[in-house]
Design a protein around this motif. Structure first.
Motif, PDB file in Angstrom:
ATOM      1  N   PRO A   1       0.843  -1.203   0.000  1.00  0.00           N
ATOM      2  CA  PRO A   1       0.000   0.000   0.000  1.00  0.00           C
ATOM      3  C   PRO A   1       0.874   1.248   0.000  1.00  0.00           C
ATOM      4  O   PRO A   1       1.847   1.322   0.757  1.00  0.00           O
ATOM      5  N   PRO A   2       0.568   2.232  -0.874  1.00  0.00           N
ATOM      6  CA  PRO A   2       1.457   3.397  -0.990  1.00  0.00           C
ATOM      7  C   PRO A   2       1.532   4.230   0.277  1.00  0.00           C
ATOM      8  O   PRO A   2       2.463   5.021   0.435  1.00  0.00           O
ATOM      9  N   GLY A   3       0.580   4.054   1.193  1.00  0.00           N
ATOM     10  CA  GLY A   3       0.647   4.791   2.449  1.00  0.00           C
ATOM     11  C   GLY A   3       1.846   4.411   3.294  1.00  0.00           C
ATOM     12  O   GLY A   3       2.276   5.186   4.151  1.00  0.00           O
ATOM     13  N   ASP A   4       2.391   3.212   3.061  1.00  0.00           N
ATOM     14  CA  ASP A   4       3.561   2.776   3.835  1.00  0.00           C
ATOM     15  C   ASP A   4       4.857   3.392   3.332  1.00  0.00           C
ATOM     16  O   ASP A   4       5.903   3.200   3.941  1.00  0.00           O
ATOM     17  N   ALA A   5       4.810   4.086   2.194  1.00  0.00           N
ATOM     18  CA  ALA A   5       6.046   4.508   1.538  1.00  0.00           C
ATOM     19  C   ALA A   5       6.517   5.884   1.987  1.00  0.00           C
ATOM     20  O   ALA A   5       7.006   6.672   1.202  1.00  0.00           O
ATOM     21  N   GLU A   6       6.350   6.188   3.262  1.00  0.00           N
ATOM     22  CA  GLU A   6       6.836   7.467   3.778  1.00  0.00           C
ATOM     23  C   GLU A   6       8.363   7.472   3.763  1.00  0.00           C
ATOM     24  O   GLU A   6       9.003   6.447   4.006  1.00  0.00           O
ATOM     25  N   ILE A   7       8.951   8.650   3.514  1.00  0.00           N
ATOM     26  CA  ILE A   7      10.412   8.762   3.510  1.00  0.00           C
ATOM     27  C   ILE A   7      10.846   9.549   4.733  1.00  0.00           C
ATOM     28  O   ILE A   7      10.302  10.609   5.037  1.00  0.00           O
ATOM     29  N   GLU A   8      11.793   8.999   5.471  1.00  0.00           N
ATOM     30  CA  GLU A   8      12.384   9.725   6.593  1.00  0.00           C
ATOM     31  C   GLU A   8      13.846   9.950   6.294  1.00  0.00           C
ATOM     32  O   GLU A   8      14.452   9.208   5.526  1.00  0.00           O
ATOM     33  N   LEU A   9      14.412  10.953   6.940  1.00  0.00           N
ATOM     34  CA  LEU A   9      15.836  11.234   6.769  1.00  0.00           C
ATOM     35  C   LEU A   9      16.638  10.067   7.344  1.00  0.00           C
ATOM     36  O   LEU A   9      16.416   9.670   8.486  1.00  0.00           O
ATOM     37  N   ARG A  10      17.527   9.524   6.559  1.00  0.00           N
ATOM     38  CA  ARG A  10      18.337   8.348   6.916  1.00  0.00           C
ATOM     39  C   ARG A  10      17.483   7.143   7.282  1.00  0.00           C
ATOM     40  O   ARG A  10      17.905   6.284   8.047  1.00  0.00           O
ATOM     41  N   GLY A  11      16.278   7.091   6.783  1.00  0.00           N
ATOM     42  CA  GLY A  11      15.405   5.961   7.102  1.00  0.00           C
ATOM     43  C   GLY A  11      15.276   5.034   5.918  1.00  0.00           C
ATOM     44  O   GLY A  11      15.929   5.186   4.897  1.00  0.00           O
ATOM     45  N   LYS A  12      14.403   4.050   6.078  1.00  0.00           N
ATOM     46  CA  LYS A  12      14.194   3.063   5.039  1.00  0.00           C
ATOM     47  C   LYS A  12      13.362   3.671   3.913  1.00  0.00           C
ATOM     48  O   LYS A  12      12.457   4.461   4.162  1.00  0.00           O
ATOM     49  N   ILE A  13      13.689   3.301   2.660  1.00  0.00           N
ATOM     50  CA  ILE A  13      12.936   3.766   1.502  1.00  0.00           C
ATOM     51  C   ILE A  13      12.223   2.557   0.919  1.00  0.00           C
ATOM     52  O   ILE A  13      12.871   1.607   0.498  1.00  0.00           O
ATOM     53  N   VAL A  14      10.893   2.585   0.943  1.00  0.00           N
ATOM     54  CA  VAL A  14      10.131   1.486   0.352  1.00  0.00           C
ATOM     55  C   VAL A  14      10.004   1.749  -1.133  1.00  0.00           C
ATOM     56  O   VAL A  14       9.519   2.807  -1.541  1.00  0.00           O
ATOM     57  N   VAL A  15      10.495   0.816  -1.960  1.00  0.00           N
ATOM     58  CA  VAL A  15      10.406   0.982  -3.412  1.00  0.00           C
ATOM     59  C   VAL A  15       9.609  -0.176  -3.985  1.00  0.00           C
ATOM     60  O   VAL A  15       9.401  -1.195  -3.330  1.00  0.00           O
ATOM     61  N   GLY A  16       9.176   0.000  -5.232  1.00  0.00           N
ATOM     62  CA  GLY A  16       8.436  -1.066  -5.894  1.00  0.00           C
ATOM     63  C   GLY A  16       7.338  -0.500  -6.771  1.00  0.00           C
ATOM     64  O   GLY A  16       7.151   0.717  -6.856  1.00  0.00           O
ATOM     65  N   THR A  17       6.611  -1.400  -7.430  1.00  0.00           N
ATOM     66  CA  THR A  17       5.430  -1.021  -8.198  1.00  0.00           C
ATOM     67  C   THR A  17       4.245  -1.174  -7.270  1.00  0.00           C
ATOM     68  O   THR A  17       3.920  -2.281  -6.866  1.00  0.00           O
ATOM     69  N   PHE A  18       3.622  -0.055  -6.907  1.00  0.00           N
ATOM     70  CA  PHE A  18       2.588  -0.112  -5.882  1.00  0.00           C
ATOM     71  C   PHE A  18       1.212  -0.385  -6.473  1.00  0.00           C
ATOM     72  O   PHE A  18       0.485  -1.226  -5.978  1.00  0.00           O
TER      73      PHE A  18
END
Lengths: 112, 307
Positions: B257-274
């Motif tokens: 779900p694209p709602g999980d794809a939040e970006i934080e500074l030095r955090g995890k980046i969720v990538v993919g075809t959503f």
């Protein structure tokens, strides 16, 4: 892990051999191709190009290029590409080399 | 102190053209690039060139010739793409790439219209155009290169800058959270939403070549390193270090779900075809409702006249 013989279908397969072409005058020395080449074919040369950057250079084991094309994709400057040479037949040496030197635990970048 | 100036030499047009011809055509991608424009102006270590390369590679993979495609771009570092591609391109005013491309896509329905622009252009000044084009489902392909700041004007804070990131206008850290672009595009109604970083060029080629088959509003976000504007104040290092950072910290989750794809500074980046869904696009629904109704009305009038 060691293979004790050639695989039985070795003649049906071949190793693609690539030739790396570098347009040195375009290079800006970002180092993406050197870092991300899966076979470690490239290194930083000591020469300068016309802009004053160090372009990449082929290392001694340059025959390891298998024309995967990652350097073509990851170069932001359109300065490097690969061309397919004739594919090579698999020999016993290749299999030993691939299984020993290119195993996953091996840190290839230390060998340069 | 005696200053020695170099002697001025008159501009030699023939030599300049010969120098342009010397390099152009060596690379297999050069048929898609305007002669004499490469090398481009982007900094060493910038990821914009990677995104441009992947776009050209996707066109080559789908056998799309330059005359079947049009590229519209806005203002900024990414807006320079329109000047480098050897096809019908347009460099619009700030934030107005999508309105121009909407008109182009409606006037020429068989053209692959691609909007190639940055995050500051598409989501700050052009944010409303973006969400309304996604709501209408105009037949557009949007490639948004996200480098978390306004790079060309000197690294100012942008709507995508993560919370706490330092930029030239937020020296003590950004107090606002950034946009989650795939979530925004999905909520507005895009039919294809994907996010990749420049560390994943093969996946980016695959995603962009998939968007050539879709009709409707497709959105591909490409996260690119910006060593001068974003990497230096945040101590992320040069472009190569940022690429390694993306490689270590990105997590491929296709269909998440694209709602999980939040970006934080030095955090995890969720990538993919959503998101990959089908929905009737603007031109077909316009033709089936308004144009057909008008034609039916016109036929009735003709019948009345004949009678």
């Amino acid at each position: 892990m060691k293979f004790w013989r050639l695989p039985l279908d070795a003649e049906a397969h071949s190793i693609p051999q690539g030739e790396v072409r570098i347009i040195e005058s375009r290079c800006k020395g970002c180092g993406f191709c050197i870092e991300f080449c899966p076979n470690g074919c490239l290194k930083v040369s000591k020469r300068f190009n016309s802009k004053g950057y160090h372009p990449p250079e082929l290392v001694f084991q340059a025959e390891d290029c298998v024309e995967c094309g990652l350097c073509t994709l990851i170069c932001p400057e359109f300065a490097i590409f690969t061309q397919l040479k004739e594919p090579k037949k698999i020999t016993e040496e290749d299999i030993q080399r691939v299984t020993t030197r290119f195993s996953r635990k091996d840190k290839r970048y230390l060998r340069r | 102190m005696k200053v020695r100036l170099r002697e001025l030499q008159p501009f030699d047009k023939e030599a300049a053209e010969a120098a342009i011809k010397h390099d152009h055509g060596l690379h297999p991608h050069d048929e898609y690039l305007k002669p004499g424009r490469i090398p481009h102006i982007w900094c060493p270590g910038c990821g914009l060139g990677v995104v441009l390369t992947t776009f050209i590679e996707a066109m080559r993979r789908k056998n799309i010739t330059p005359d079947q495609c049009a590229v519209v771009s806005g203002i900024g570092c990414t807006g320079r793409v329109a000047g480098y591609l050897n096809m019908d391109t347009y460099h619009t005013t700030h934030g107005r790439a999508i309105p121009f491309a909407t008109g182009l896509a409606l006037a020429k329905p068989d053209l692959h219209v691609t909007v190639f622009s940055g995050d500051g252009d598409l989501f700050a000044i052009g944010g409303n155009h973006m969400i309304h084009a996604a709501r209408r489902n105009v037949n557009l392909k949007v490639i948004c290169v996200n480098n978390f700041n306004y790079g060309m004007t000197g690294g100012q804070v942008a709507p995508t800058t993560p919370l706490g990131a330092k930029t030239s206008t937020t020296p003590r850290g950004n107090a606002e959270p950034g946009f989650n672009l795939p979530h925004l595009a999905h909520a507005a109604g895009a039919v294809y939403v994907a996010r990749w970083t420049t560390f994943h060029p093969r996946q980016l080629v695959h995603s962009i070549s998939q968007t050539f088959d879709k009709t409707g509003f497709t959105f591909v976000e490409a996260i690119a390193p910006c060593p001068t504007g974003y990497g230096r104040p945040n101590k992320l290092g040069a472009g190569l270090d940022e690429m390694k950072f993306y490689g270590e910290h990105s997590e491929i989750r296709n269909g998440a779900p694209p709602g999980d794809a939040e970006i934080e500074l030095r955090g995890k980046i969720v990538v993919g075809t959503f998101i990959d869904v089908d929905r009737p696009d603007f031109l077909t629904s316009y033709n089936s409702r308004i144009v057909s109704a008008a034609q039916a009305k016109g036929k009735q009038k003709e019948k009345v006249k004949i009678a």
